[in-house]
Design a protein around this motif. Structure first.
Motif, PDB file in Angstrom:
ATOM      1  N   PRO A 297       0.735  -1.239  -0.015  1.00  0.00           N
ATOM      2  CA  PRO A 297       0.096  -0.072   0.093  1.00  0.00           C
ATOM      3  C   PRO A 297       0.824   1.254   0.146  1.00  0.00           C
ATOM      4  O   PRO A 297       1.845   1.311   0.483  1.00  0.00           O
ATOM      5  CB  PRO A 297      -0.830   0.008   1.307  1.00  0.00           C
ATOM      6  CG  PRO A 297      -0.779  -1.784   1.753  1.00  0.00           C
ATOM      7  CD  PRO A 297       0.372  -2.057   0.965  1.00  0.00           C
ATOM      8  N   ILE A 298       0.265   2.424  -0.713  1.00  0.00           N
ATOM      9  CA  ILE A 298       1.124   3.553  -0.772  1.00  0.00           C
ATOM     10  C   ILE A 298       0.706   4.337   0.385  1.00  0.00           C
ATOM     11  O   ILE A 298      -0.493   4.483   0.715  1.00  0.00           O
ATOM     12  CB  ILE A 298       0.671   4.343  -2.030  1.00  0.00           C
ATOM     13  CG1 ILE A 298       0.953   3.317  -3.186  1.00  0.00           C
ATOM     14  CG2 ILE A 298       1.443   5.930  -2.163  1.00  0.00           C
ATOM     15  CD1 ILE A 298       0.708   3.920  -4.811  1.00  0.00           C
ATOM     16  N   PRO A 299       1.461   4.666   1.217  1.00  0.00           N
ATOM     17  CA  PRO A 299       1.146   5.613   2.499  1.00  0.00           C
ATOM     18  C   PRO A 299       0.552   7.093   2.268  1.00  0.00           C
ATOM     19  O   PRO A 299       0.371   7.685   1.194  1.00  0.00           O
ATOM     20  CB  PRO A 299       2.544   6.220   3.116  1.00  0.00           C
ATOM     21  CG  PRO A 299       3.565   5.164   2.389  1.00  0.00           C
ATOM     22  CD  PRO A 299       3.069   4.762   1.250  1.00  0.00           C
ATOM     23  N   LEU A 300      -0.603   7.177   2.844  1.00  0.00           N
ATOM     24  CA  LEU A 300      -1.336   8.364   3.139  1.00  0.00           C
ATOM     25  C   LEU A 300      -0.919   9.275   4.026  1.00  0.00           C
ATOM     26  O   LEU A 300      -0.781   9.103   5.167  1.00  0.00           O
ATOM     27  CB  LEU A 300      -2.783   8.137   3.454  1.00  0.00           C
ATOM     28  CG  LEU A 300      -3.758   7.273   2.462  1.00  0.00           C
ATOM     29  CD1 LEU A 300      -5.403   6.994   3.077  1.00  0.00           C
ATOM     30  CD2 LEU A 300      -4.257   8.147   0.984  1.00  0.00           C
ATOM     31  N   SER A 301      -1.007  10.636   3.440  1.00  0.00           N
ATOM     32  CA  SER A 301      -0.666  11.735   4.445  1.00  0.00           C
ATOM     33  C   SER A 301      -1.911  12.626   4.910  1.00  0.00           C
ATOM     34  O   SER A 301      -1.775  13.224   5.815  1.00  0.00           O
ATOM     35  CB  SER A 301       0.458  12.624   3.693  1.00  0.00           C
ATOM     36  OG  SER A 301      -0.155  13.283   2.483  1.00  0.00           O
ATOM     37  N   SER A 302      -2.893  12.272   4.260  1.00  0.00           N
ATOM     38  CA  SER A 302      -4.518  12.981   4.558  1.00  0.00           C
ATOM     39  C   SER A 302      -5.367  12.103   3.769  1.00  0.00           C
ATOM     40  O   SER A 302      -4.944  11.351   3.160  1.00  0.00           O
ATOM     41  CB  SER A 302      -4.189  14.478   3.718  1.00  0.00           C
ATOM     42  OG  SER A 302      -4.059  14.512   2.470  1.00  0.00           O
ATOM     43  N   LEU A 303      -6.444  12.602   4.037  1.00  0.00           N
ATOM     44  CA  LEU A 303      -7.626  11.851   3.071  1.00  0.00           C
ATOM     45  C   LEU A 303      -7.678  12.053   1.804  1.00  0.00           C
ATOM     46  O   LEU A 303      -7.161  12.860   1.191  1.00  0.00           O
ATOM     47  CB  LEU A 303      -8.953  12.562   3.682  1.00  0.00           C
ATOM     48  CG  LEU A 303      -9.471  14.161   3.458  1.00  0.00           C
ATOM     49  CD1 LEU A 303     -10.008  14.233   1.978  1.00  0.00           C
ATOM     50  CD2 LEU A 303     -10.228  14.625   4.625  1.00  0.00           C
ATOM     51  N   MET A 304      -8.232  11.066   1.018  1.00  0.00           N
ATOM     52  CA  MET A 304      -8.548  11.071  -0.267  1.00  0.00           C
ATOM     53  C   MET A 304     -10.110  11.616  -0.662  1.00  0.00           C
ATOM     54  O   MET A 304     -10.940  11.064   0.075  1.00  0.00           O
ATOM     55  CB  MET A 304      -8.396   9.541  -0.735  1.00  0.00           C
ATOM     56  CG  MET A 304      -8.457   9.482  -2.330  1.00  0.00           C
ATOM     57  SD  MET A 304     -10.079   9.560  -3.150  1.00  0.00           S
ATOM     58  CE  MET A 304     -11.085   8.020  -2.499  1.00  0.00           C
ATOM     59  N   GLU A 422      -4.956  12.787  -2.850  1.00  0.00           N
ATOM     60  CA  GLU A 422      -5.241  14.134  -3.473  1.00  0.00           C
ATOM     61  C   GLU A 422      -6.833  14.580  -3.055  1.00  0.00           C
ATOM     62  O   GLU A 422      -7.645  13.896  -3.190  1.00  0.00           O
ATOM     63  CB  GLU A 422      -5.108  13.713  -4.970  1.00  0.00           C
ATOM     64  CG  GLU A 422      -5.294  15.028  -5.998  1.00  0.00           C
ATOM     65  CD  GLU A 422      -5.079  14.805  -7.403  1.00  0.00           C
ATOM     66  OE1 GLU A 422      -5.728  15.574  -8.336  1.00  0.00           O
ATOM     67  OE2 GLU A 422      -4.296  13.642  -7.812  1.00  0.00           O
ATOM     68  N   ARG A 423      -6.791  15.922  -2.810  1.00  0.00           N
ATOM     69  CA  ARG A 423      -8.099  16.528  -2.396  1.00  0.00           C
ATOM     70  C   ARG A 423      -8.770  16.825  -3.679  1.00  0.00           C
ATOM     71  O   ARG A 423      -8.414  17.328  -4.501  1.00  0.00           O
ATOM     72  CB  ARG A 423      -7.655  17.844  -1.585  1.00  0.00           C
ATOM     73  CG  ARG A 423      -8.880  18.452  -1.220  1.00  0.00           C
ATOM     74  CD  ARG A 423      -9.608  17.601  -0.090  1.00  0.00           C
ATOM     75  NE  ARG A 423      -8.740  17.442   0.870  1.00  0.00           N
ATOM     76  CZ  ARG A 423      -8.797  18.097   2.468  1.00  0.00           C
ATOM     77  NH1 ARG A 423      -9.546  18.957   2.242  1.00  0.00           N
ATOM     78  NH2 ARG A 423      -7.757  17.812   3.094  1.00  0.00           N
ATOM     79  N   LEU A 424      -9.937  16.315  -3.563  1.00  0.00           N
ATOM     80  CA  LEU A 424     -11.069  16.681  -4.617  1.00  0.00           C
ATOM     81  C   LEU A 424     -12.132  17.369  -4.171  1.00  0.00           C
ATOM     82  O   LEU A 424     -12.519  17.524  -2.925  1.00  0.00           O
ATOM     83  CB  LEU A 424     -11.589  15.218  -5.077  1.00  0.00           C
ATOM     84  CG  LEU A 424     -10.482  14.047  -5.710  1.00  0.00           C
ATOM     85  CD1 LEU A 424     -11.364  12.720  -5.850  1.00  0.00           C
ATOM     86  CD2 LEU A 424      -9.858  14.700  -7.169  1.00  0.00           C
ATOM     87  N   PRO A 425     -12.932  17.954  -5.182  1.00  0.00           N
ATOM     88  CA  PRO A 425     -14.174  18.985  -4.892  1.00  0.00           C
ATOM     89  C   PRO A 425     -15.159  18.064  -4.307  1.00  0.00           C
ATOM     90  O   PRO A 425     -15.257  16.904  -4.550  1.00  0.00           O
ATOM     91  CB  PRO A 425     -14.531  19.480  -6.244  1.00  0.00           C
ATOM     92  CG  PRO A 425     -14.003  18.600  -7.362  1.00  0.00           C
ATOM     93  CD  PRO A 425     -12.797  18.022  -6.899  1.00  0.00           C
ATOM     94  N   PRO A 426     -16.134  18.564  -3.472  1.00  0.00           N
ATOM     95  CA  PRO A 426     -17.170  17.749  -3.228  1.00  0.00           C
ATOM     96  C   PRO A 426     -18.217  17.478  -4.243  1.00  0.00           C
ATOM     97  O   PRO A 426     -18.356  17.962  -5.172  1.00  0.00           O
ATOM     98  CB  PRO A 426     -17.952  19.000  -2.396  1.00  0.00           C
ATOM     99  CG  PRO A 426     -17.477  20.089  -2.847  1.00  0.00           C
ATOM    100  CD  PRO A 426     -15.970  20.112  -3.076  1.00  0.00           C
TER     101      PRO A 426
END
Length: 708
Positions: A297-304, A422-426
């Motif tokens: 698994p690729i580590p997460l630093s914040s939410l997707m 990566e942060r995505l729009p709502p």
């Protein structure tokens, strides 16, 4: 007379007259210098204790008799009288209240005391205590390698396992292993989960729980029960739970949950009637997921995705349960349930796919609106008969389920991600496509015989299953099951069984628009059960093989449809233990060694090894009476996700939990820490592709419970 015990309850279906006779006998014994101590109805043991004098200190030199323990097993199968970590009976596997040692099938029980000691909030928190049981993605539970239905009081519940009512609403959780039980056919060959509701009680109990913890977690629950009439024939129960989380571990907007469960019970002259309802409104936040690369698994630093990702669910349930015992030892039992689920989800989802042989990781905005109505009805007639040396308990019955749903799905354009966090729009309003309602009706006629001959116990049942959908003709299948248990000694029994299952797949549509064919399963199992330390400890071990054909999986490319796979085979060895090893020292643990084969190119493998151990100890020194602590570990080996002929590894992991507590008769306080070492943990991947969900880091919970 040391070790003498009386047992009364449904195992013998004793009448009030028998209970009165037993009470008189105990009072006679009390006249011999014994002291009677009565416990609340919630306890399973009513002890008769001798005076704390030595035999030679008694007045006049008379000898004081040893302790006599009177054990009340009435209500044992419902979980109301479970105390500690061990259970005595189950009514789910056979349709009749049967001692676990006499059931030729692996049946594991997680009691309410285990749930409380682990500060369990949901069914997902409970099931790691059982061998061969794990989580698949967010919404499903796997038993012996196959997705398992989750039932409440033996009847299928709509919605996902993630959105089940809080654990505080249950008296116990049961895991029934194998292709079938008297529930008859509507399950995969691995097994099923049955949650047993708390029922109204004749003794007043008022309990309030307040909990706070990490991520702005707040929860308040009330559990009130008692009599409404002086004769205690009419009783009630009211469970109310509210939960609010400011956010979750990765920054998604937090969970909100409101749950209300009123019920009433009337008992008179062999008749027992329960009616009730459940009303639940909740918001389930998004759960972080990450890609699985060829190295893990690729580590997460914040939410997707977006903090607003999540689903909202409203569930309304009405149910009844009626039982009447006739004078000729026959029992009629009928129960029914209606449930309406309204779901609305707006979230960004990962959709791994292979493009020109190269794995890519796009995300897609998803909108889902659904309304589902489910009816369940069941009626049985049970009776006892003797034929020579054979004792029979015969059960015949009928079950019916009607399910319909209206679903609309919308999916936005794919967004190819550079990183999993990566942060995505709502998710905004999307064009919605209504999926045709494929309502279905399942029914079954079944007959069962439990035969006892000295130490030999035979269980055989046969079900005629019929399933029909709005667009397909009726499908009918016979499912026979047989098992045998032999009591080698009073504390050791061995068993074996052969079982068959049937899943109609009604309502499941292939991409071609055709209805999916039924899935049939078979399992074989052999094992041993041990009741140790005067029944304070139960240990079991089993070897099994489960298989099916025509398995179906969700279609990742066309929402609302399924893809047809081949056959799956799961085999392994399981070990479970629960109970009290010594005064104040309780333990529950399990281990599974398994192997899984799937006739499919894309599937999630099973860990070769998995298990858990949880133990608590109450300090015995008078100066520290009431204080104690618990510690446990849940671990598994690594496994692979098979996708487009490439294996993507998920590493081995272990989670350490611990707690300290103080408890008295009317109050308790528990300070618990989950994932003490703050390790990066992953829940089992789902079947959408090589992605894995990330578990929370270190979480602290402080729980206070008060009775008044």
């Amino acid at each position: 007379m040391a070790g003498l015990s009386f047992n009364f309850g449904r195992a013998a279906r004793s009448s009030n007259r028998q209970f009165l006779a037993l009470s008189v006998s105990v009072l006679v014994l009390a006249g011999c210098g014994l002291t009677i101590t009565a416990w609340a109805e919630e306890h399973s043991a009513k002890q008769v204790e001798k005076d704390k004098k030595s035999p030679h200190d008694a007045e006049g030199g008379a000898e004081v008799l040893p302790t006599i323990t009177v054990t009340d097993t009435s209500g044992a199968a419902s979980g109301e009288t479970d105390t500690g970590f061990v259970a005595a009976e189950s009514g789910s596997a056979t349709g009749t209240d049967t001692p676990l040692s006499n059931i030729p099938q692996s049946v594991q029980v997680v009691t309410k005391d285990v749930m409380k000691s682990q500060q369990s909030q949901s069914v997902m928190d409970v099931l790691h205590n059982v061998s061969g049981t794990s989580r698949l993605g967010l919404n499903s539970v796997v038993v012996r390698g196959f997705e398992a239905p989750v039932m409440i009081d033996g009847q299928v519940r709509s919605g996902s396992a993630q959105s089940l009512p809080p654990a505080a609403g249950y008296a116990r959780a049961e895991v029934l292993k194998g292709a079938d039980s008297i529930l008859a056919g509507r399950m995969a060959p691995g097994g099923s989960i049955n949650l047993v509701r708390k029922r109204p009680q004749s003794e007043a109990v008022r309990e309030v729980t307040v909990e706070t913890g990490s991520f702005g977690h707040l929860q308040n629950s009330w559990d009130l029960t008692g009599p409404l009439t002086p004769e205690k024939e009419l009783t009630y129960r009211l469970i109310a739970i509210g939960q609010y989380d400011a956010n979750n571990a990765f920054g998604y907007d937090g969970a909100k949950d409101g749950y209300l469960a009123p019920s009433m019970r009337w008992t008179h002259a062999g008749t027992d009637i329960v009616i009730g309802g459940e009303f639940q409104s909740q918001r389930v936040p998004g759960t972080p997921a990450t890609f699985i690369g060829v190295n893990g698994p690729i580590p997460l630093s914040s939410l997707m995705g977006n903090p607003a990702d999540g689903t909202e669910e409203d569930t309304k349930t009405a149910y009844f349960d009626v039982e009447h015992e006739f004078d000729n030892e026959m029992t009629f039992h009928a129960k029914g349930q209606y449930q309406r689920l309204i779901l609305s989800g707006r979230l960004n989802t990962l959709r791994p796919m292979a493009v020109m042989g190269v794995l890519t990781h796009p995300a897609a905005p998803l909108a889902l609106d659904a309304t589902q109505d489910t009816w369940n009805l069941e009626a049985t007639l049970a009776g006892k008969a003797d034929t020579g040396m054979l004792q029979h308990e015969i059960l015949a019955g009928w079950r019916y389920m009607n399910n319909s749903a209206v679903t609309s799905v919308g999916m936005g354009e794919l967004i190819f991600l550079q990183a999993p966090d990566e942060r995505l729009p709502p998710v905004e309003r999307l064009d919605m496509l209504q999926i045709p309602d494929e309502g279905g009706r399942d029914s079954g006629l079944f007959i069962q015989d439990q035969i006892d001959w000295n130490r030999l116990h035979l269980l055989a049942n046969l079900t005629y299953n019929t399933a029909k959908s709005d667009s397909a003709d009726a499908i009918s299948v016979w499912t026979p099951n047989v098992g045998v248990a032999y009591q080698v000694t009073d504390s050791i029994s061995v068993y074996a069984n052969w079982q068959n299952s049937f899943q109609s797949n009604v309502g499941s549509i292939l991409a071609s628009g055709e209805a999916a064919p039924p899935t049939k399963g078979t399992s074989i199992e052999s094992g041993v059960k041990l009741n140790l330390l005067d029944d304070r400890m139960m240990v079991s071990a089993a070897v099994f093989r489960a298989s099916n054909n025509n398995s179906i999986q969700s279609n990742p490319l066309i929402p609302g449809t399924v893809v047809l796979g081949g056959g799956n085979v799961s085999r392994g060895i399981e070990f479970d233990a629960s109970g009290e090893l010594a005064p104040g020292w309780s333990v529950i643990g399990n281990y599974t060694l398994s192997d899984n084969e799937q006739d499919d190119d894309n599937y999630a493998g099973l860990p070769r090894h998995q298990g858990s151990l949880w133990t608590t100890y109450d300090l015995q020194d008078d100066r520290w009476h009431g204080f104690g602590g618990g510690i446990g570990v849940t671990a598994r080996s690594g496994y692979d996700y098979h996708f487009e002929q490439v294996q993507y590894p998920v590493p081995a992991q272990a989670q350490l939990d611990a707690s300290i507590y103080w408890k008295k008769d009317n109050a308790s306080v528990v300070l618990g820490v989950k994932n003490v070492l703050d390790d990066r943990l992953y829940s089992r991947v789902n079947n959408l592709g090589p992605i894995v969900f990330v578990e929370p880091g270190r979480t602290v919970l402080l729980t206070g419970t008060f009775r008044f």
